[in-house]
Design a protein around this motif. Structure first.
Motif, mmCIF file in Angstrom:
data_model
loop_
_atom_site.group_PDB
_atom_site.id
_atom_site.type_symbol
_atom_site.label_atom_id
_atom_site.label_comp_id
_atom_site.label_asym_id
_atom_site.label_seq_id
_atom_site.Cartn_x
_atom_site.Cartn_y
_atom_site.Cartn_z
ATOM 1 N N ARG A 95 0.978 -1.481 0.139
ATOM 2 C CA ARG A 95 0.125 -0.314 -0.157
ATOM 3 C C ARG A 95 1.229 0.943 -0.225
ATOM 4 O O ARG A 95 0.862 2.331 -0.959
ATOM 5 N N MET A 96 2.056 1.297 0.702
ATOM 6 C CA MET A 96 2.679 2.441 0.610
ATOM 7 C C MET A 96 3.433 2.841 -0.760
ATOM 8 O O MET A 96 3.385 4.264 -0.951
ATOM 9 N N LEU A 97 4.062 1.321 -1.107
ATOM 10 C CA LEU A 97 4.869 1.994 -2.428
ATOM 11 C C LEU A 97 3.394 2.259 -3.419
ATOM 12 O O LEU A 97 4.240 2.975 -4.429
ATOM 13 N N LEU A 98 2.568 1.575 -3.036
ATOM 14 C CA LEU A 98 1.074 2.383 -4.019
ATOM 15 C C LEU A 98 0.787 3.619 -4.310
ATOM 16 O O LEU A 98 1.064 4.823 -4.771
ATOM 17 N N THR A 99 1.237 3.535 -2.519
ATOM 18 C CA THR A 99 0.529 5.821 -2.671
ATOM 19 C C THR A 99 1.320 6.123 -2.888
ATOM 20 O O THR A 99 1.845 7.556 -3.609
ATOM 21 N N GLN A 100 3.066 5.877 -3.256
ATOM 22 C CA GLN A 100 4.221 6.661 -2.827
ATOM 23 C C GLN A 100 4.485 6.905 -4.156
ATOM 24 O O GLN A 100 4.951 8.030 -5.296
ATOM 25 N N THR A 101 4.522 6.141 -5.400
ATOM 26 C CA THR A 101 4.125 6.155 -6.426
ATOM 27 C C THR A 101 2.649 6.766 -7.662
ATOM 28 O O THR A 101 3.202 6.661 -8.784
ATOM 29 N N GLY A 102 1.806 7.187 -6.620
ATOM 30 C CA GLY A 102 0.821 7.752 -7.073
ATOM 31 C C GLY A 102 -0.087 6.075 -7.780
ATOM 32 O O GLY A 102 -1.119 6.742 -8.342
ATOM 33 N N LEU A 103 0.351 5.124 -7.746
ATOM 34 C CA LEU A 103 -0.448 3.901 -8.354
ATOM 35 C C LEU A 103 -1.951 3.815 -7.559
ATOM 36 O O LEU A 103 -2.454 2.844 -8.620
ATOM 37 N N SER A 104 -2.041 3.872 -5.945
ATOM 38 C CA SER A 104 -3.484 4.112 -6.063
ATOM 39 C C SER A 104 -4.251 4.502 -6.026
ATOM 40 O O SER A 104 -5.571 4.051 -5.437
ATOM 41 N N ARG A 105 -4.560 5.792 -7.244
ATOM 42 C CA ARG A 105 -5.149 6.040 -7.553
ATOM 43 C C ARG A 105 -5.973 5.255 -9.345
ATOM 44 O O ARG A 105 -6.634 5.719 -9.689
ATOM 45 N N VAL A 106 -4.883 4.079 -9.322
ATOM 46 C CA VAL A 106 -5.134 3.057 -10.604
ATOM 47 C C VAL A 106 -6.399 2.411 -10.256
ATOM 48 O O VAL A 106 -6.637 2.241 -11.436
ATOM 49 N N PHE A 107 -6.292 1.496 -9.452
ATOM 50 C CA PHE A 107 -7.297 1.147 -8.754
ATOM 51 C C PHE A 107 -7.563 0.967 -7.862
ATOM 52 O O PHE A 107 -7.842 2.019 -6.920
ATOM 53 N N ARG A 108 -8.996 -0.001 -7.666
ATOM 54 C CA ARG A 108 -9.727 0.406 -6.298
ATOM 55 C C ARG A 108 -9.454 -0.796 -5.247
ATOM 56 O O ARG A 108 -8.943 -2.136 -5.435
ATOM 57 N N SER A 109 -8.592 -0.272 -3.468
ATOM 58 C CA SER A 109 -8.455 -1.235 -3.092
ATOM 59 C C SER A 109 -9.562 -2.083 -1.777
ATOM 60 O O SER A 109 -10.569 -0.845 -1.771
ATOM 61 N N VAL A 110 -10.208 -3.108 -1.898
ATOM 62 C CA VAL A 110 -11.334 -4.283 -1.435
ATOM 63 C C VAL A 110 -10.857 -4.529 0.054
ATOM 64 O O VAL A 110 -9.653 -5.532 -0.276
ATOM 65 N N PRO A 111 -11.998 -5.254 0.896
ATOM 66 C CA PRO A 111 -11.325 -5.923 1.358
ATOM 67 C C PRO A 111 -12.078 -7.342 1.324
ATOM 68 O O PRO A 111 -11.973 -7.395 0.455
ATOM 69 N N ALA A 112 -11.156 -8.238 1.863
ATOM 70 C CA ALA A 112 -10.971 -9.296 1.227
ATOM 71 C C ALA A 112 -12.504 -10.068 1.866
ATOM 72 O O ALA A 112 -13.198 -9.453 2.487
ATOM 73 N N PRO A 113 -13.265 -11.235 1.187
ATOM 74 C CA PRO A 113 -14.498 -11.066 1.590
ATOM 75 C C PRO A 113 -14.081 -12.297 3.275
ATOM 76 O O PRO A 113 -13.600 -12.687 2.847
ATOM 77 N N ALA A 114 -16.053 -11.966 3.773
ATOM 78 C CA ALA A 114 -16.091 -11.958 5.269
ATOM 79 C C ALA A 114 -16.207 -14.121 4.534
ATOM 80 O O ALA A 114 -16.490 -14.445 3.780
#
Length: 114
Positions: A95-114
């Protein structure tokens, strides 16, 4: 295999990380170290038409630039189809790497299914 012969690197599965399609091909599970060899194996074994819209990244311990590039390609494919790539619970380091590179805006992080 006969002595002196080597297995073709292009078709050999990497030993340090893995990519596996599950849930009937709708989920890509990444685990371990996702580097250029793991990405190469994925690209050789899964046609782009079969690339899924969801990636489970919970088991990722390291991701190289080749792994990040694969996520970008998966996200672009989904965007062209009018969707969005979902990445299931990337670990804190990813997550930190994706945020630092700006890639966190390219897709959506979702929680694991219960």
């Amino acid at each position: 295999m006969q002595p002196g012969m080597t297995q073709d690197v292009e078709t050999a599965a990497p030993e340090h990380g893995s990519v596996e399609l599950t849930e009937g091909g709708s989920l890509l599970v990444l685990s371990g170290e996702i580097d250029k060899e793991v990405v190469r194996h994925f690209r050789l074994t899964v046609r782009p038409a079969d690339w899924p819209a969801r990636v489970d990244a919970r088991g990722v311990t390291f991701m190289s630039s080749a792994g990040l590039e694969l996520l970008v390609h998966l996200a672009r494919k989904q965007k062209r189809a009018g969707g969005e790539l979902e990445v299931v619970e990337p670990p804190a380091s990813l997550r930190m790497l994706l945020t630092q590179t700006g890639l966190s805006r390219v897709f959506r992080s979702v929680p694991a299914p219960a």
